[in-house]
Enzyme design. Structure first.
Site, PDB file in Angstrom:
ATOM      1  N   PRO A  11       1.953  -2.003   2.674  1.00 54.54           N
ATOM      2  CA  PRO A  11       0.986  -2.038   1.578  1.00 54.54           C
ATOM      3  C   PRO A  11       1.614  -2.034   0.183  1.00 54.54           C
ATOM      4  CG  PRO A  11       1.077   0.148   2.555  1.00 54.54           C
ATOM      5  CD  PRO A  11       1.885  -0.752   3.440  1.00 54.54           C
ATOM      6  N   ASN A  12       0.935  -2.694  -0.715  1.00 52.50           N
ATOM      7  CA  ASN A  12       1.279  -2.769  -2.149  1.00 52.50           C
ATOM      8  C   ASN A  12       2.488  -3.655  -2.450  1.00 52.50           C
ATOM      9  OD1 ASN A  12      -0.822  -0.936  -3.042  1.00 52.50           O
ATOM     10  ND2 ASN A  12       0.381   0.682  -2.086  1.00 52.50           N
ATOM     11  N   ARG A  19       4.309  -4.798 -10.095  1.00 51.19           N
ATOM     12  CA  ARG A  19       4.199  -3.385  -9.679  1.00 51.19           C
ATOM     13  C   ARG A  19       5.458  -2.614 -10.083  1.00 51.19           C
ATOM     14  NH1 ARG A  19       4.966  -0.950  -3.581  1.00 51.19           N
ATOM     15  NH2 ARG A  19       4.499   1.188  -4.147  1.00 51.19           N
ATOM     16  N   TYR A  24      10.924  -1.336  -8.865  1.00 56.21           N
ATOM     17  CA  TYR A  24      11.041  -2.354  -7.815  1.00 56.21           C
ATOM     18  C   TYR A  24      11.618  -3.683  -8.284  1.00 56.21           C
ATOM     19  CZ  TYR A  24       8.204   0.989  -5.264  1.00 56.21           C
ATOM     20  OH  TYR A  24       7.748   2.138  -4.652  1.00 56.21           O
ATOM     21  N   ASN A  75       9.342  -3.028   6.219  1.00 58.07           N
ATOM     22  CA  ASN A  75       9.252  -2.118   5.080  1.00 58.07           C
ATOM     23  C   ASN A  75       7.866  -1.481   5.188  1.00 58.07           C
ATOM     24  OD1 ASN A  75       8.987  -0.740   2.699  1.00 58.07           O
ATOM     25  ND2 ASN A  75       9.766  -2.403   1.402  1.00 58.07           N
ATOM     26  N   ALA A  78       4.488   2.942   1.750  1.00 54.70           N
ATOM     27  CA  ALA A  78       4.046   4.342   1.717  1.00 54.70           C
ATOM     28  C   ALA A  78       3.900   4.948   3.111  1.00 54.70           C
ATOM     29  CB  ALA A  78       2.725   4.441   0.961  1.00 54.70           C
ATOM     30  N   ASP A  88       4.870   5.986  15.877  1.00 55.93           N
ATOM     31  CA  ASP A  88       4.712   5.920  17.333  1.00 55.93           C
ATOM     32  C   ASP A  88       4.778   4.479  17.833  1.00 55.93           C
ATOM     33  OD1 ASP A  88       4.525   8.644  17.427  1.00 55.93           O
ATOM     34  OD2 ASP A  88       2.373   8.724  17.865  1.00 55.93           O
ATOM     35  N   GLU A  99      14.543  -0.558   9.410  1.00 60.77           N
ATOM     36  CA  GLU A  99      13.638  -0.236   8.299  1.00 60.77           C
ATOM     37  C   GLU A  99      14.324  -0.562   6.977  1.00 60.77           C
ATOM     38  OE1 GLU A  99      11.312   3.441   8.462  1.00 60.77           O
ATOM     39  OE2 GLU A  99      12.162   3.909   6.501  1.00 60.77           O
ATOM     40  N   HIS A 101      13.940  -0.675   2.531  1.00 59.53           N
ATOM     41  CA  HIS A 101      13.263  -0.297   1.299  1.00 59.53           C
ATOM     42  C   HIS A 101      13.938  -0.999   0.139  1.00 59.53           C
ATOM     43  CE1 HIS A 101      10.826   2.646   3.307  1.00 59.53           C
ATOM     44  NE2 HIS A 101      11.906   3.031   3.957  1.00 59.53           N
ATOM     45  N   SER A 103      13.743   0.188  -3.012  1.00 61.22           N
ATOM     46  CA  SER A 103      14.309   1.263  -3.837  1.00 61.22           C
ATOM     47  C   SER A 103      15.114   2.225  -2.966  1.00 61.22           C
ATOM     48  CB  SER A 103      13.167   2.018  -4.534  1.00 61.22           C
ATOM     49  OG  SER A 103      12.353   2.676  -3.575  1.00 61.22           O
ATOM     50  N   ARG A 108      14.405   9.391  -5.312  1.00 59.81           N
ATOM     51  CA  ARG A 108      13.115   9.408  -6.004  1.00 59.81           C
ATOM     52  C   ARG A 108      12.389  10.744  -5.773  1.00 59.81           C
ATOM     53  NH1 ARG A 108      10.035   4.044  -4.729  1.00 59.81           N
ATOM     54  NH2 ARG A 108       8.719   4.901  -6.397  1.00 59.81           N
ATOM     55  N   ARG A 112       9.228  11.302  -0.980  1.00 58.41           N
ATOM     56  CA  ARG A 112       9.783  10.064  -0.426  1.00 58.41           C
ATOM     57  C   ARG A 112      11.064  10.315   0.366  1.00 58.41           C
ATOM     58  NH1 ARG A 112       6.636   6.033  -3.075  1.00 58.41           N
ATOM     59  NH2 ARG A 112       6.085   6.784  -5.151  1.00 58.41           N
TER      60      ARG A 112
HETATM   61  C1  DQA Z   1       9.170   1.400  -0.726  1.00 62.53           C
HETATM   62  C2  DQA Z   1       9.365   2.878  -1.037  1.00 62.53           C
HETATM   63  C3  DQA Z   1       8.115   3.676  -0.699  1.00 62.53           C
HETATM   64  O1  DQA Z   1       8.311   5.037  -1.032  1.00 62.53           O
HETATM   65  C4  DQA Z   1       6.917   3.166  -1.487  1.00 62.53           C
HETATM   66  O2  DQA Z   1       5.748   3.837  -1.076  1.00 62.53           O
HETATM   67  C5  DQA Z   1       6.756   1.690  -1.391  1.00 62.53           C
HETATM   68  C6  DQA Z   1       7.945   0.836  -1.418  1.00 62.53           C
HETATM   69  C7  DQA Z   1      10.387   0.551  -1.155  1.00 62.53           C
HETATM   70  O3  DQA Z   1      10.505  -0.560  -0.672  1.00 62.53           O
HETATM   71  O4  DQA Z   1      11.191   0.998  -1.988  1.00 62.53           O
HETATM   72  O5  DQA Z   1       5.642   1.174  -1.416  1.00 62.53           O
HETATM   73  O6  DQA Z   1       9.021   1.251   0.679  1.00 62.53           O
END
Ligand code: DQA
Length: 146
Positions: A11-12, A19, A24, A75, A78, A88, A99, A101, A103, A108, A112
């Site tokens: 998400p996002n 953003r 980011y 990724n 959140a 799970d 996984e 990210h 950032s 942070r 997180r």
């Molecule tokens: C994120 C880091 C997460 O803490 C955050 O909620 C995101 C982006 C990253 O790619 O740095 O939405 O996954």
């Protein structure tokens, strides 16, 4: 169709570019996807890429990947920090999950630093912007013996 890697954005991440650019960067998700595709081409990996906002959609995408992909690069955004359902799902499938990210989450806010999903991933790569995904593809290539 059998592919090598299912790339899943959480998400996002569809808002990247505008953003929190201080956190980011200025790359849009479309630009990151282009970077992923060119990295995949160089490594000879067939990839699919999708973005989902919903937790259930991500769980479904992980289940689907177990049938049609050899590895997952995700990724969870959140959801990383609190989704037992995504954790799970990753733990339930036999294929490896990397996984990523954008950032460096360890540098942070305190919340997180908890990685619910990270604990069941094969490994985690973060802090390199869009290049984190390309590094994850290198890890997948190594895991798949390419
Ligand atoms: C994120 C880091 C997460 O803490 C955050 O909620 C995101 C982006 C990253 O790619 O740095 O939405 O996954």
């Amino acid at each position: 169709m059998q592919i090598d890697v299912a790339v899943i954005h959480g998400p996002n991440l569809n808002l990247l570019g505008t953003r929190e650019p201080g956190v980011y960067g200025s790359q849009t998700l479309a630009e990151i996807d282009t970077q992923i595709m060119s990295g995949a081409r160089e490594l000879g990996l067939a990839v699919t890429i999708a973005q989902y906002s919903g937790e259930g959609e991500i769980v479904d995408a992980i289940h689907a990947a177990a049938h049609n992909a050899r590895a997952i690069v995700i990724n969870p955004a959140a959801y990383t920090h609190y989704s037992v359902a995504v954790r799970d799902a990753i733990a339930a499938v036999a294929i490896p999950t990397i996984e990523v990210h954008l950032s460096n989450t360890a540098a942070r806010e305190e919340f997180r630093s908890i990685g619910i999903t990270s604990a069941v991933a094969r490994g985690t790569i973060g802090g390199f912007g869009g290049y984190s995904y390309v590094l994850a593809l290198y890890a997948v290539a190594q895991l798949l013996g390419r």
